[in-house]
Design an enzyme around this catalytic site. Sequence first.
Site, PDB file in Angstrom:
ATOM      1  N   GLU A   1      -8.384 -11.019 -18.597  1.00 47.16           N
ATOM      2  CA  GLU A   1      -7.800  -9.622 -19.262  1.00 47.16           C
ATOM      3  C   GLU A   1      -7.574  -8.847 -17.921  1.00 47.16           C
ATOM      4  OE1 GLU A   1     -10.687  -8.199 -22.078  1.00 47.16           O
ATOM      5  OE2 GLU A   1     -10.500  -9.985 -22.970  1.00 47.16           O
TER       6      GLU A   1
ATOM      7  N   ASP B   1      -8.441   0.564 -15.191  1.00 49.50           N
ATOM      8  CA  ASP B   1      -8.859   1.580 -14.361  1.00 49.50           C
ATOM      9  C   ASP B   1      -9.010   2.978 -14.870  1.00 49.50           C
ATOM     10  OD1 ASP B   1     -10.389   2.683 -12.396  1.00 49.50           O
ATOM     11  OD2 ASP B   1      -9.020   2.436 -10.857  1.00 49.50           O
TER      12      ASP B   1
ATOM     13  N   CYS C   1     -31.255  22.386  10.399  1.00 53.12           N
ATOM     14  CA  CYS C   1     -32.404  22.988  10.787  1.00 53.12           C
ATOM     15  C   CYS C   1     -32.957  23.146  12.345  1.00 53.12           C
ATOM     16  CB  CYS C   1     -33.533  22.574  10.037  1.00 53.12           C
ATOM     17  SG  CYS C   1     -34.392  21.215  10.329  1.00 53.12           S
TER      18      CYS C   1
ATOM     19  N   LYS D   1      -8.309  -5.598 -15.758  1.00 56.86           N
ATOM     20  CA  LYS D   1      -9.469  -4.472 -15.651  1.00 56.86           C
ATOM     21  C   LYS D   1      -8.843  -3.179 -15.714  1.00 56.86           C
ATOM     22  CE  LYS D   1     -13.939  -3.638 -13.638  1.00 56.86           C
ATOM     23  NZ  LYS D   1     -13.657  -2.223 -13.880  1.00 56.86           N
TER      24      LYS D   1
ATOM     25  N   TYR E   1     -12.673  -5.102 -26.816  1.00 57.11           N
ATOM     26  CA  TYR E   1     -13.874  -5.789 -27.283  1.00 57.11           C
ATOM     27  C   TYR E   1     -14.434  -5.179 -28.399  1.00 57.11           C
ATOM     28  CZ  TYR E   1     -18.917  -7.092 -26.538  1.00 57.11           C
ATOM     29  OH  TYR E   1     -20.139  -7.758 -26.699  1.00 57.11           O
TER      30      TYR E   1
ATOM     31  N   LYS F   1     -12.869  -7.936  -8.836  1.00 56.15           N
ATOM     32  CA  LYS F   1     -12.118  -6.365  -8.095  1.00 56.15           C
ATOM     33  C   LYS F   1     -11.118  -6.947  -7.209  1.00 56.15           C
ATOM     34  CE  LYS F   1     -14.461  -2.933  -9.863  1.00 56.15           C
ATOM     35  NZ  LYS F   1     -15.460  -2.069  -8.918  1.00 56.15           N
TER      36      LYS F   1
ATOM     37  N   CYS G   1     -31.334  18.417  14.662  1.00 63.80           N
ATOM     38  CA  CYS G   1     -30.857  18.466  13.235  1.00 63.80           C
ATOM     39  C   CYS G   1     -29.694  19.503  13.214  1.00 63.80           C
ATOM     40  CB  CYS G   1     -31.925  18.750  12.032  1.00 63.80           C
ATOM     41  SG  CYS G   1     -31.304  18.867  10.611  1.00 63.80           S
TER      42      CYS G   1
ATOM     43  N   CYS H   1     -34.105  13.525  10.759  1.00 62.91           N
ATOM     44  CA  CYS H   1     -34.468  14.915  10.960  1.00 62.91           C
ATOM     45  C   CYS H   1     -36.102  14.929  10.843  1.00 62.91           C
ATOM     46  CB  CYS H   1     -34.131  15.957  10.198  1.00 62.91           C
ATOM     47  SG  CYS H   1     -34.939  17.529  10.105  1.00 62.91           S
TER      48      CYS H   1
ATOM     49  N   CYS I   1     -36.731  20.338   5.918  1.00 62.92           N
ATOM     50  CA  CYS I   1     -35.420  20.738   6.291  1.00 62.92           C
ATOM     51  C   CYS I   1     -34.777  21.047   5.150  1.00 62.92           C
ATOM     52  CB  CYS I   1     -34.702  19.628   6.975  1.00 62.92           C
ATOM     53  SG  CYS I   1     -33.178  19.601   7.137  1.00 62.92           S
TER      54      CYS I   1
HETATM   55  S1  IVH Z   1     -15.329  -5.470 -21.480  1.00 67.78           S
HETATM   56  C1  IVH Z   1     -19.791  -5.826 -22.881  1.00 67.78           C
HETATM   57  N1  IVH Z   1     -12.871  -5.391 -20.787  1.00 67.78           N
HETATM   58  O1  IVH Z   1     -14.920  -2.101 -16.878  1.00 67.78           O
HETATM   59  C2  IVH Z   1     -18.453  -6.034 -22.013  1.00 67.78           C
HETATM   60  N2  IVH Z   1     -14.350  -3.971 -19.943  1.00 67.78           N
HETATM   61  O2  IVH Z   1     -16.965  -2.654 -14.864  1.00 67.78           O
HETATM   62  C3  IVH Z   1     -17.948  -4.739 -22.029  1.00 67.78           C
HETATM   63  N3  IVH Z   1     -13.139  -2.492 -18.271  1.00 67.78           N
HETATM   64  O3  IVH Z   1     -17.587  -0.810 -18.595  1.00 67.78           O
HETATM   65  C4  IVH Z   1     -16.639  -4.247 -21.224  1.00 67.78           C
HETATM   66  N4  IVH Z   1     -11.178  -3.347 -18.495  1.00 67.78           N
HETATM   67  O4  IVH Z   1     -15.203   0.303 -18.707  1.00 67.78           O
HETATM   68  C5  IVH Z   1     -14.135  -5.050 -20.500  1.00 67.78           C
HETATM   69  N5  IVH Z   1     -10.513  -5.760 -20.420  1.00 67.78           N
HETATM   70  C6  IVH Z   1     -11.867  -5.170 -20.081  1.00 67.78           C
HETATM   71  C7  IVH Z   1     -11.869  -3.995 -19.336  1.00 67.78           C
HETATM   72  C8  IVH Z   1     -13.149  -3.332 -19.036  1.00 67.78           C
HETATM   73  C9  IVH Z   1     -11.818  -2.298 -18.110  1.00 67.78           C
HETATM   74  C10 IVH Z   1     -14.123  -1.704 -17.794  1.00 67.78           C
HETATM   75  C11 IVH Z   1     -15.100  -1.162 -18.918  1.00 67.78           C
HETATM   76  C12 IVH Z   1     -16.595  -1.374 -18.407  1.00 67.78           C
HETATM   77  C13 IVH Z   1     -16.203  -1.699 -16.950  1.00 67.78           C
HETATM   78  C14 IVH Z   1     -17.020  -2.546 -16.431  1.00 67.78           C
END
Ligand code: IVH
Length: 691
Positions: A133, A137, A431, A135, A246, A334, A428, A444, A449
């Site tokens: 999936e 942001d 201070c 991720k 989820y 990442k 420093c 320091c 300080c």
């Molecule tokens: S699953 C127990 N799926 O990434 C598992 N998280 O670094 C729950 N996030 O806290 C997370 N896309 O805020 C999941 N497809 C995705 C996601 C995702 C973004 C975020 C989420 C999580 C964080 C972890």
Amino acid sequence: MRQAGVFPCIIIVVMTMDKEAIKKRIEDLRKELNYHNYRYYVLDNPVISDAEYDRKFAELKKLEDENPEFFDENSPTQKVGGKPLDKFEKVEHTIPMLSLDDVFSEQELREFDLRIKRTLMLSKDEDIAYSAEPKFDGLSICLIYKDGRLYNASTRGDGYVGEDVTQNIRTIKNLPLELIVDNPPAYIDVQGEVILRKSDFWKMNKEREKENLPVFVNPRNAAAGSIRQLDPKKAAIRNLTIFTYYIRAIEWHKSPVSQSESLDFLKMLGFPVSPLNRLCKNIEEAIEYKKYIAEVRNSLEYEIDGMVLKVDKFAYQDRLGSTTKSPRWAIAFKFPAEQVTTKILDIVVNVGRTGILTPVAILKPVNVGGATVSRASLHTLDEIRKKDIRVGDTVFVQRAGDVIPEVVKSVKEKRTGHERIFNMPTKCPVCSSNIVKDGAYYRCTNINCPAVIKESIKHFVSRDAMDIEGLGSSIIDQLIDKSIIRDVSDIYRLDKNTLSNLERLGDKSASNIMQAIEKSKGTTFAKFIMALGIRGVGKYVAKLLADHFGDLEHLKRADKEELLSIDGVGEEIANSVLSFFSEKRNLDTINNLMKLGVFFKDEQNKEGGFLLNPNVENKSFVFTGSLSIPRSRAQDEVLKRGGIVKNSVGPNLDYLVVGDKPGSKLDKAKKLGINIINEEEFIKLIKWQVH
Ligand code: IVH
């Protein structure tokens, strides 16, 4: 007279009939509009024109305005936001909201796959299917629906306690306030991510610039700022979007058996689910998928910062379980940090909580991966020398996720000869005390300080430590500059008058801070250890120490051998804990804090027993039905003793704890021959002294 009495009755009958018809029309229109929202936002396949939708919407709005008794907060007309709030209430998560472990390379993804197979005792050649999936942001949100209606929405917070942001979440257009199926689950707890489209982010910042308001650095911060907005009407105009990914808990006669089934199921219920999700039959397919989303990343309407892989089958997920921090069955890949070039305008020196001097590059502001960067840590003088970085240099800067931006290297070809070599100061900068060299660091020598005190107090009040809301940087600076506080315990000697006399602090904020200070007194042992600011002891090590030692007296008396016996505590941390508790000044501060009323809500076994309990350590627990104690507390107690909390019953479950009115989990556990215990037996088993 009698006649006159009869007459109004007739009118009432006529009106009731009319009202019935109006009520029915309102209900039909709501249902219809909900369905069209689903077609539009979830399926991306509308079946009516926008004009037709607008007509129906206007008709509903008019009927609702004329007949306020049929108001429903879930009506599609209510997405414009209700009344402003004073503050957000705290919400305890019934199941902790975990985070994910990060990896950055394909090799680490393959290692993750091998680890999974090893734990599941499968051969290396067997395929594990993954739900791959994007991720997102954004901002993680927990959504609870009861009988198909949105009941509560909360932020992640520290994973255990978040904030109730239901009012703002209600305004998100693609989120169903009512599930569209006829027989929705009685209870469903779903996690999703609130995001702001890139185009909305730029638009919003332009408007803020015009109004002379500070701009947001990236869409994630803007989304978080919008969700933490007390006026839902303002949140509504931000045009937030959500994706769900989820199911944290569900009460349903036939629960999904895999993550990919869950995603289909969520979509069927009317939740927005990303069309980019893909079921991969093995890790190699998942790696291909990662390359694919990296390619499409820039063309997406919203920001993604990587890929999330989840072992697809729930039966496997159950066997893998979770640590206190993250599930073992999922990983986040990442994307590599984005790099851009800019110029170093100056190098200044920052004095931190431990007195260490850190050189910081002041940069010509530049956009890196959606964020404006104007400062970057240069870590140490050795680093500066190794990378040969000079004031005036053109440099590459990178930022990965939340990490502080850093200078990667200088571009020698761009030098003009006017660049200046940086040297550490001998005094420093705060201070003027002497500086000593301590390994690679410069420190320091003044334990008082003001910079050190300021930073340690900021650390002490931060969310993962004593969590004193409202006691921000500028207030702390004033309190120290005016010598009102000299160490952390002085915070508990503050009074409202002193606070309200500070600059930019009204009466109301002063009483809010006083309340927050009072509330912070009841903390957990782990948060307290974290707050002490022992070098190397962050949130996770603090939890390890708290779980191992159980109370302050044991921790204070710890010897090196015992510290080193804790998995996750190495030589450096052990030494720093020992040296912290060997200083009288620190012990005095701790004593003062206790005298001023700080206590641990979770302290156990005053007689001296340890929290870790072999009955619980590495054993898995599922709860069903209602207990006399809050379920979240019971779950916390399991986690504290090294146990594992699961959501669903599987063949490897160790205990099912059954409360009043248990759900279908009980039948399933009986079929699988799982140990079934009641609340009393549970309390005995884990040796919990419930007060
Ligand atoms: S699953 C127990 N799926 O990434 C598992 N998280 O670094 C729950 N996030 O806290 C997370 N896309 O805020 C999941 N497809 C995705 C996601 C995702 C973004 C975020 C989420 C999580 C964080 C972890």
